[in-house]
Design a protein around this motif. Structure first.
Motif, PDB file in Angstrom:
ATOM      1  N   ARG A   1       0.993   3.930  -2.827  1.00  0.00           N
ATOM      2  CA  ARG A   1       0.392   5.310  -2.759  1.00  0.00           C
ATOM      3  C   ARG A   1       1.642   6.358  -3.059  1.00  0.00           C
ATOM      4  O   ARG A   1       1.313   7.667  -2.620  1.00  0.00           O
TER       5      ARG A   1
ATOM      6  N   GLU B   1       0.918  -1.291   0.036  1.00  0.00           N
ATOM      7  CA  GLU B   1      -0.024   0.228  -0.137  1.00  0.00           C
ATOM      8  C   GLU B   1       0.929   1.256   0.233  1.00  0.00           C
ATOM      9  O   GLU B   1       0.631   2.296  -0.658  1.00  0.00           O
TER      10      GLU B   1
ATOM     11  N   SER C   1      -4.158   2.949  10.805  1.00  0.00           N
ATOM     12  CA  SER C   1      -5.414   3.423  11.518  1.00  0.00           C
ATOM     13  C   SER C   1      -6.326   3.582  10.386  1.00  0.00           C
ATOM     14  O   SER C   1      -7.755   3.716  10.993  1.00  0.00           O
ATOM     15  N   GLU C   2      -6.414   3.372   9.200  1.00  0.00           N
ATOM     16  CA  GLU C   2      -7.385   3.715   8.294  1.00  0.00           C
ATOM     17  C   GLU C   2      -8.249   2.484   8.291  1.00  0.00           C
ATOM     18  O   GLU C   2      -8.004   1.485   8.149  1.00  0.00           O
ATOM     19  N   ASN C   3      -9.611   2.656   8.573  1.00  0.00           N
ATOM     20  CA  ASN C   3     -10.620   1.635   8.236  1.00  0.00           C
ATOM     21  C   ASN C   3     -10.545   0.848   7.198  1.00  0.00           C
ATOM     22  O   ASN C   3     -10.553  -0.602   7.130  1.00  0.00           O
ATOM     23  N   LYS C   4     -10.251   1.320   5.962  1.00  0.00           N
ATOM     24  CA  LYS C   4      -9.861   0.665   4.705  1.00  0.00           C
ATOM     25  C   LYS C   4      -8.844  -0.376   4.837  1.00  0.00           C
ATOM     26  O   LYS C   4      -9.262  -1.394   4.153  1.00  0.00           O
TER      27      LYS C   4
ATOM     28  N   LYS D   1      -0.718   6.258  10.853  1.00  0.00           N
ATOM     29  CA  LYS D   1      -1.992   6.658  10.303  1.00  0.00           C
ATOM     30  C   LYS D   1      -2.439   5.668   9.221  1.00  0.00           C
ATOM     31  O   LYS D   1      -3.852   5.569   9.175  1.00  0.00           O
ATOM     32  N   LEU D   2      -1.518   5.277   8.679  1.00  0.00           N
ATOM     33  CA  LEU D   2      -2.068   4.413   7.377  1.00  0.00           C
ATOM     34  C   LEU D   2      -2.803   3.074   8.048  1.00  0.00           C
ATOM     35  O   LEU D   2      -3.929   2.684   7.582  1.00  0.00           O
TER      36      LEU D   2
ATOM     37  N   LYS E   1      -7.607  -1.464   7.611  1.00  0.00           N
ATOM     38  CA  LYS E   1      -8.209  -2.700   8.466  1.00  0.00           C
ATOM     39  C   LYS E   1      -8.876  -3.661   7.997  1.00  0.00           C
ATOM     40  O   LYS E   1      -8.717  -4.917   8.027  1.00  0.00           O
TER      41      LYS E   1
ATOM     42  N   LYS F   1       3.088   8.287   9.226  1.00  0.00           N
ATOM     43  CA  LYS F   1       2.658   7.969   8.152  1.00  0.00           C
ATOM     44  C   LYS F   1       2.033   6.541   8.311  1.00  0.00           C
ATOM     45  O   LYS F   1       0.949   6.290   7.917  1.00  0.00           O
TER      46      LYS F   1
END
Lengths: 637, 637
Positions: free
Chosen positions: A425, A421, A610-613, A607-608, A615, A604
């Motif tokens: 990105r 990922e 922690s994104e629901n997407k 944060k990544l 998870k 970063k």
């Protein structure tokens, strides 16, 4: 593997021998179009065939005049010039008629009638005129012989009328793969067969270095067949490379054939990997016998053949990009052999790198896939001690390596997903993974070899994960513990569970073969815990001593039938299509030193995850629970 | 050249604007064969499709057995195994039959009869067996998305059964050259025409960066034609580049067209050369308007377009190879413009380089042909002072630059010959030449900007060459003066001498146009000496103020008819096919600081010019006398 080396010599001596022998060896020359000549090397000096520009041109819009005729012109005594004979209108870039030698700007000219201009100012000769040959002058040397042509060289040559140019031909190199056990990489190997890919690896590199490549079909291990291929290839090539199979006992034909057909320059070099290299001369051209292990072949290709490929095109191979790096652990190395060890690098301070060795072994591609560079341990060293420095050949751009994060620790499939990922990105860093097990991960973090550790270490005393271990490893320090996942651990079983394994007790049965994980792996700690809970001794488990290093490898072993059971995470069972018998849920954490809390890359990353997407992507791998993913706990130990 | 810049911005801001706008812009993906994928960039993560090896294999020649059945074997209690059911012969690399899990070395096995082996030692499970997945394990992540594939990546992919792979397409870039005055580089330009070569220069670089290029025919300077070409190209390309002609007033159409068809990102950047760049977005793709001057086009291509070409393939452009270098003279630079100045570099000490600026001007290719690098003078600096340091983008390998010799001084054709000979012989250094005239050469040597000066400076007082000048320039120092050649100086005259010039007095005639050499050139000093000998004033010579910088350029001017006479060496007359009227013989020396007497390159150079073979090659150029070539005189001044 038994090999007889004619005369093992050092890397330096071997290279010198090779380059001395072939120092005047060049490919034939050919005439090609200049527009196609970028990167090619000139045979001769090239002179400009014409000047450019080839005419005097107006550098301003205005009128072309003879400077002498403007002498004395002033506001009070303007001079009149007859259009045609004494002056002519020109635009910027227009050629200046032969009889004129100056241009007066249009703003300084009055047209008094149809046939006359008036000027009020004298101009010197060559006023506002662009010179002939301003860019290039006919006859001037543009490029010397043995010059590698760049994009701007092409421009200069074309401008000067050189539309064709004599360059050294691209070396034609024939690669001959040999080995009974080999099949083409496009085929599906049967049991006992291996796919042949070294030829394609070597070819890709040689092409990049400017050569043209022919790969023959795979030749069986029969002396007369290999000899025939060598003899034929030598006739039609500038260089021949014989690739051995990776099994032992092979390659012996090659040395005999080359001895008979030509002259051996050396056989065996004091390097590791890459030792069994053969270099020979047959009918004036260089012939190499490359070892079958891919990392050996790769290294010999880069250390030796590369030099000759450049030399044949009248060039020197560019120096390797090399840095110095420090090691923070003891690294063993055989004295008398220059060792080339794959390493990850982490940036400690401005231009200060630490090297972290990857697995050795010349048959495993994985170590080079994961590496940032190749550390050279010189032949007169018995190894390195913590704090020692050694040169590292870079496999990636130094500036990218600087930005990367290195995680050393236990293997988890979600990390691959996260890493991918990050690349997708286009973050300006990569998350590199060394999977060595939880304990080794903590050790590496403590030594300063990594930015993050990944661990899932169960404390059998209290059932808690990681904390008691961290207390032992990082006494007095501050840490961040970031939860990555909770995940199911269980037994991998062959599809359909043919041996009816229903619980951990069943592993003690006589007909059950287990495959374990390596010492220090969290999964092994868990397995030992489960055994002791069930009062099973390790010697009751057949295969307890057979180790795999990742969940995937363990599941693969079960899938292939070489073991009946192994402990691991559910996601790997799904990937490898084996049955899964859940036994426990465990916690997998990322461990970070508190001083790195403000590192933007760490932020970063947190944060990544922690994104629901992200998870839900992780949970879709199977067996994962991301309820606490990204949660940060600060520990003062 | 009048240009209206919409909004001139700094390099940093312009680059940021460009990259921000196109940060997610990628080419389409395509599936290609893995064997062809070196250098391409993956679209997705790639997992191993199979394990390699995919079977347990013998790591030794011997017999495959079930380890459990060997338990307890010893010399005193050997164990007998039945061939077939309990043991089976295997060679290295052979697959292990499913019922077995260990190999015993052939040396440790006795065959007691046709049907039985006897062993005297127990072996553990997995003894001498190569693991499944030792190199790669099915399901493992091999490479992430957005990963540039190397030679060893291909190997790992092929080994793991990945024979096809999805990669980003090579960006298809259309280049549109425009300009009425331009003709194809393959044609012979008529007076007033210029050949179009920028497209080929830009194309060669773009190809190297991974793009595929289409170059349209040259479009005349008509708005509707250029607009049509842009609109059509945008439809079928990933990027479009419009090349302006090099004359003024052009390119205005491009800005209008791009404004109408899309959105201008910026027009004009605060850099020199390369200022008039246009960057726009048309129908989602980037469109550039490149300036016509080749060095401007080259720099903009490397600073801006290169970044996007990599970005479109999901990569970052590699950083420029850059070093810091010191200047030893004052270098002016316009404040508010970041200047990119072509320089030679000389190595002063370990990793300490001095930069010596070459001629400015963005229309002359010569400066970049001769350069080692491009010095960046930041926009907030008014220039550099002696001792200042500035970054230099390298055009060559640093390690080659280190080895090179730099000669600054007067131009002589024999130097090109010598330089070429050095390259041909594959010496490990290049002799680089900056031709600036004898005086400027001595100044450069004194400043430490060069290894050698080349001078032929006549002392009018005593008729001696160089020594009196050296005394002025290098008081108290020790020098070596190495004779390069004696050479004839004389007048270049148009073929057949149509104006009947017979001596230097004839140059004062009214209809005679002279072309002079630049101030500080030895040839100009000689001309002034000849004038004063003949009691001629400089203002009696029409064209005395028009300067050329080399013999070749002076002879070319005469050949082309733009001057009637010029003073210079005979060899250039032969090259340019003009008549030659000998007037004097002069001495051309190489000047070297005595401290460099042991420099092996200097020694090699002196040895080379002392060869009879080289001397006769030089004499064959015409007008040379090599009787003292290579003679060394030591001077204590």
């Amino acid at each position: 593997m038994v090999k007889k080396y004619l005369n093992k010599i050092s890397l330096t001596d071997a290279l010198k021998k090779l380059k001395d022998r072939f120092k005047d060896f060049r490919t034939e020359s050919e005439k090609i179009k200049t527009v196609d000549a970028e990167g090619r090397v000139t045979v001769n000096a090239v002179m400009a065939k014409r000047s450019a520009p080839d005419f005097y041109a107006a550098a301003m819009d205005g009128i072309a005049v003879e400077a002498q005729k403007t002498a004395g012109a002033s506001e009070r005594a303007p001079i009149q010039l007859e259009i045609g004979s004494e002056a002519q209108a020109v635009d910027t870039g227009d050629p200046i008629p032969e009889q004129f030698n100056a241009v007066i700007k249009i703003e300084e000219v009055n047209q008094t009638d149809e046939n006359h201009y008036t000027i009020e100012k004298a101009v010197p000769p060559w006023n506002h005129i662009r010179s002939i040959g301003e860019s290039t002058v006919k006859g001037n040397l543009l490029v010397t012989a043995s010059h590698k042509l760049s994009d701007y060289d092409l421009a200069a040559l074309l401008e000067a009328g050189v539309t064709e140019i004599e360059v050294y031909q691209k070396p034609l190199i024939t690669i001959i793969p040999t080995g009974d056990e080999l099949v083409n990489a496009s085929e599906n190997p049967k049991i006992g067969e291996l796919v042949e890919f070294n030829s394609q690896m070597v070819k890709a590199a040689l092409k990049k270095w400017g050569a043209e490549i022919r790969v023959t079909e795979i030749i069986a291990d029969q002396k007369e067949l290999i000899e025939k291929a060598v003899v034929e290839s030598v006739k039609a090539s500038d260089m021949v490379i014989v690739l051995s199979g990776s099994s032992a006992g092979r390659g012996d034909y090659t040395i005999d054939i080359l001895k008979k057909q030509g002259k051996i320059l050396f056989h065996g070099v004091n390097i590791m990997p890459g030792k069994p290299l053969i270099a020979a001369e047959v009918k004036g051209i260089p012939v190499f016998g490359l070892p079958g292990y891919p990392l050996s072949a790769w290294l010999d290709n880069h250390l030796f053949i590369r030099e000759l490929v450049y030399l044949m095109q009248a060039e020197s191979a560019p120096n390797f990009k090399q840095i110095e790096a420090e090691v923070k652990r003891k690294v063993s190395s055989e004295i008398g052999l220059e060792e080339f060890l794959r390493v990850n690098l982490i940036n400690q301070a401005e231009n200060k790198f630490t090297a972290v060795p990857l697995k050795r072994g010349s048959s495993a591609m994985e170590s080079i896939l994961k590496a940032d560079g190749i550390m050279r341990i010189s032949e007169n060293k018995e190894g390195l001690h913590p704090g020692d420095r050694a040169p590292v050949i870079l496999l990636k751009e130094k500036n990218r390596i600087k930005n990367d994060l290195l995680l050393i620790g236990s293997h988890d499939l979600s990390l691959d997903l996260i890493r991918n990922e990050i690349r997708k990105r286009n973050y300006n860093f990569d998350l590199k993974l060394q999977t060595v097990g939880s304990m080794a991960g903590l050790t590496a973090l403590r030594r300063g070899e990594s930015h993050l550790a990944g661990a899932h270490l169960l404390d059998p005393e209290n059932g808690e994960y990681n904390v008691s271990y961290l207390r032992k490893f990082f006494k007095g320090q501050k840490l961040l513990v970031v939860n990555l996942v909770y995940r199911e651990q269980g037994l991998y079983l062959k599809k359909g569970n043919p041996k009816n394994i229903a619980n951990i007790d069943d592993l003690t049965q006589n007909n059950i073969n287990y495959i374990n994980r390596q010492r220090g792996a969290g999964t092994r700690v868990l397995f030992d815990f489960l055994l002791s809970q069930n009062e099973i001794e390790t010697n009751q488990i057949s295969g307890y001593e057979k180790e795999e290093y990742t969940h995937i490898a363990a599941a693969a072993a079960v899938g292939r039938g070489s073991a009946d059971a192994a402990l691991g995470i559910r996601a790997a069972a799904e990937v490898m299509d084996v049955d899964f018998l859940p036994l426990a849920e465990e916690k997998y954490d990322l461990i970070i030193k508190a001083e790195n809390i403000d590192d933007p890359r760490i932020n970063k990353l947190i944060k990544l995850i922690s994104e629901n997407k992200i998870k839900s992507k992780i949970e879709n791998l199977g067996g994962y629970n991301c309820q606490e993913t990204g949660n940060i706990k600060k520990l003062q130990l």
